[in-house]
Design an enzyme around this catalytic site. Structure first.
Site, PDB file in Angstrom:
ATOM      1  CE  LYS A 165      -3.506  -1.722   2.464  1.00 24.26           C
ATOM      2  NZ  LYS A 165      -4.477  -1.508   1.869  1.00 24.26           N
ATOM      3  CD  GLU A 214      -5.546  -8.494   3.307  1.00 24.00           C
ATOM      4  OE1 GLU A 214      -6.470  -8.389   4.162  1.00 24.00           O
ATOM      5  OE2 GLU A 214      -4.930  -8.027   2.419  1.00 24.00           O
ATOM      6  NE  ARG A 235     -10.609 -10.344  -2.236  1.00 18.43           N
ATOM      7  CZ  ARG A 235     -10.719  -9.677  -3.493  1.00 18.43           C
ATOM      8  NH1 ARG A 235     -11.073  -9.972  -4.184  1.00 18.43           N
ATOM      9  NH2 ARG A 235     -10.993  -8.522  -2.688  1.00 18.43           N
TER      10      ARG A 235
END
Length: 529
Positions: free
Chosen positions: A274, A346, A348
Site C-alpha cells: 500500500k 488477502e 478473501r
C-alpha cells in the site's frame, strides 16, 4: 475519557448538576412529552421549569442541536426527528458525537436518554460507542483523558407510563456495551500491541469468562492441514498466522451457526504494498474478527440456545523473505487453487479457509462472515452502511431491517455470480484472487470469491458483511457489528430485549432433493418466520 465505567440504571439518583454534570438526549418529539415532575429531581436547584421548557422549545436540530441549561453542567441535546427509510429511526448514529462534545469530562457524570422502548437498544449501544477504551496518552494538557470516570446511563421511556427499564434489560445493555467497547478497543490497538498472539490472548480471556477452551491451529500446522489461504497471507510475519475457534454447544440445540471473522491485525498490502497515505489505519483490518468476538461473548452471556461457533482467521499481511508473491499459486482448504495476482486482496483468502472450515468441520447450517474486506465498500454503500451479500433473499431483508433497529446499518450488494465471478478467471488455477476489472461491482466480486469456496450450490445460508468503512468514525473504532449480530440472531437468545429487537424466528423445513442417482431425498433448510 478512556478510563470510563458505564453503569446502566433504571432511574438515576437525584444529584445537583453542579456536582454531577448531566446530558439529556432524545428526539424533540420525545423531549416535549416529558413533564417537569420527571425532570425536577435531575435538574433542581440549578434549572427551573421555565428554563427547561424554553430550552426544549428552542431546539431546532439540523441535524442535531443542543442547549445549555446550566453552564456546561446540564445540557439538553436533540437528535434528528425525521429519518429516511435507509436510516435508523432512533437516530442513534448521531448520539456518540453529541455526547462526546457535550460531556465535560468530570469524574462523575450522567446521561439521560429519553426515548420509546423500541429505541432503547440502539441508543444504549450508541452511548457505549461514545466512550472508547484504548488510549496511550500520557501527561500534558490532556492528562485528564485517562483519569477514572463514572458515567450513569438512565432511560426515561415516554411510551411506558414512566416505568423504568427492567433489570434484565439493563443487564443486556451492560453486556452489549462491554462487548462493543471490547471490539472497539481491539480495533483501536496498534499491531505492536495487538499481533496475532495478542489477539489470541483476547480470545482466551473471553473463553475463560465463558468457560470455553478455544481450538487453535497455528503456524506450520496450518500448512500441513491445508489452510493455504491463512498460511500464505501470514507466513512472512514475526507472529504466526492462526485459525482459532470458540464453540458454544448448549443442550437441545437444533441448528448450528458459524460466525467467521477476518482478523488481519495489520495489512501492509504484502508485496503489492500500500502507499504511504493509505496504509495508516490498517490496524483496523481485524474489525470483523473483533466484532465477532464481542458478539459471541454477548450472545453466550445472554443465553444463546443454538450451537454457535466463532471462527477467527488471524494473520498479519507483512512484507518479508517468506511473503507470498504475485504469480504464486496456493491451494486453499476447499481444495481449490488460487493464482495470486494481488497480495493486497488477502482478506478473501483467509475468509475462504474460515467459511469452508465452518461448513466442512463444524457442519454449520448458517455461515456468516464479517470483514473489513474492500475499500470499495465505502464507495458502494457509504461510510455508515455495511454491505451485505448473501445467497438468501430473506436473510438479506432481515439484515437490512435489524440494521435499522440496532443502529448498525446495512445495505445490499448485487448477488449475481453468473455475471461477476468471471472476473477471477485464471488460465493456470481455479481462480485468481483479484478482479480483472476493478470497475465491475468490486465489493460484490470480493464476496463471491469467498462464496466460491463453499460452492455456489451450497444448500445452507451464507451471509457476507463487508464493514470496511463503518468499522471506524474518524480515528476511532466504532465496535460496529456487535449490535447487528445480536439483533439478527436475537431470537436464538433467551434475553427479552434481544428478542424484542429481532422479530425474526427460524424454523426448519424440508424440501425435495434429487440425489445423484435420480432418487428423491430431503434437504433441511432454515427459513425466517
Amino acid at each position: 475519557m478512556a478510563n470510563v465505567k458505564l453503569e446502566f440504571c433504571g432511574a438515576a439518583k437525584a444529584v445537583d448538576p453542579r456536582k454531577r454534570p448531566l446530558v439529556i438526549i432524545g428526539q424533540v418529539k420525545n423531549l416535549k412529552r416529558l413533564d417537569w415532575d420527571e425532570m425536577r429531581p435531575r435538574l433542581e436547584p440549578r434549572v427551573t421549569d421555565e428554563v427547561w421548557f424554553a430550552a426544549v422549545n428552542m431546539l431546532n436540530p439540523n441535524p442535531t442541536d443542543s442547549v445549555h441549561l446550566f453552564l456546561n453542567s446540564a445540557v439538553v441535546c436533540a437528535l434528528p426527528s425525521r429519518m429516511s427509510r435507509h436510516n435508523a429511526p432512533s437516530a442513534s448514529l448521531y448520539a456518540p458525537r453529541l455526547l462526546r462534545s457535550n460531556l465535560p469530562g468530570a469524574p462523575d457524570q450522567c446521561v439521560t436518554v429519553v426515548c420509546e422502548r423500541e429505541d432503547v437498544f440502539p441508543l444504549g449501544c450508541a452511548v457505549a460507542r461514545a466512550f472508547p477504551l484504548f488510549s496511550r496518552r500520557t501527561g500534558g494538557s490532556r492528562s485528564s483523558y485517562n483519569e477514572p470516570c463514572h458515567v450513569t446511563v438512565e432511560f426515561i421511556l415516554v411510551d411506558q407510563s414512566n416505568q423504568p427499564l427492567e433489570a434484565e434489560a439493563l443487564e443486556c445493555l451492560t453486556t452489549m456495551a462491554e462487548s462493543i467497547r471490547l471490539a472497539a478497543r481491539i480495533v483501536d490497538t496498534p499491531c505492536n500491541e495487538m499481533n496475532t498472539e495478542n489477539f489470541l490472548d483476547e480470545l482466551k480471556a473471553v473463553g475463560d469468562e465463558l468457560d470455553i477452551i478455544p481450538t487453535v491451529v497455528r503456524g506450520e500446522e496450518l500448512n500441513k492441514k491445508g489452510f493455504g489461504g491463512i498460511y500464505g497471507v501470514g507466513r512472512a510475519a514475526s507472529h504466526p498466522p492462526m485459525l482459532a475457534v470458540l464453540s458454544h454447544s448448549p443442550p437441545g440445540a437444533t441448528q448450528t451457526i458459524a460466525w467467521v471473522g477476518k482478523g488481519i491485525v495489520y495489512d501492509t498490502g504484502g508485496l503489492s504494498i500500500k502507499g504511504k497515505t493509505v496504509m495508516p489505519g490498517m490496524k483496523r483490518d481485524c474489525g470483523g474478527a473483533a466484532a465477532i468476538l464481542g458478539a459471541f461473548r454477548a450472545a453466550v452471556k445472554r443465553g444463546f440456545r443454538d450451537n454457535l461457533h466463532a471462527v477467527f482467521c488471524l494473520a498479519e499481511n507483512a512484507v518479508g523473505p517468506n511473503a507470498t508473491r504475485p504469480d504464486d499459486i496456493h491451494q486453499l482448504y476447499s481444495g481449490k487453487t488460487v493464482e495470486i495476482n494481488n497480495t493486497d486482496a488477502e482478506g478473501r483468502l483467509v475468509l475462504a479457509d474460515g467459511v469452508v472450515y465452518a461448513s466442512k468441520d463444524l457442519k454449520a447450517d448458517i455461515v456468516l462472515d464479517m470483514a473489513t474486506l474492500t475499500g470499495a465498500q465505502g464507495i458502494s454503500t457509504g461510510k455508515f452502511h455495511a454491505a451485505i451479500l448473501t445467497n438468501n433473499e430473506e436473510w438479506e431483508s432481515a439484515a437490512v431491517k435489524v440494521g435499522r433497529k440496532s443502529g448498525d446499518l446495512v445495505h445490499p450488494l448485487v448477488y449475481c455470480p453468473e455475471i461477476h465471478f468471471g472476473e477471477f478467471s485464471s488460465s493456470l488455477a481455479d481462480m485468481k484472487n483479484s478482479v480483472a476489472d476493478r470497475g465491475n461491482a468490486q465489493s460484490s466480486c470480493a464476496g463471491l470469491f469467498v462464496m466460491a469456496h463453499l460452492g455456489f450450490e451450497w444448500p445452507g445460508v451464507w451471509i457476507h458483511l463487508d464493514m470496511a468503512s463503518p468499522v471506524h468514525a474518524g480515528e476511532r473504532a466504532t465496535g460496529y457489528g456487535v449490535a447487528l449480530l445480536l439483533a439478527l440472531f436475537g431470537r436464538a437468545c433467551s434475553d427479552a430485549l434481544l428478542q424484542f429487537v429481532s422479530p425474526l424466528g427460524l424454523e426448519e423445513e424440508e424440501e425435495p432433493l434429487l440425489d445423484g442417482d435420480g432418487g428423491v431425498g430431503t434437504n433441511k433448510r432454515r427459513r425466517l418466520v
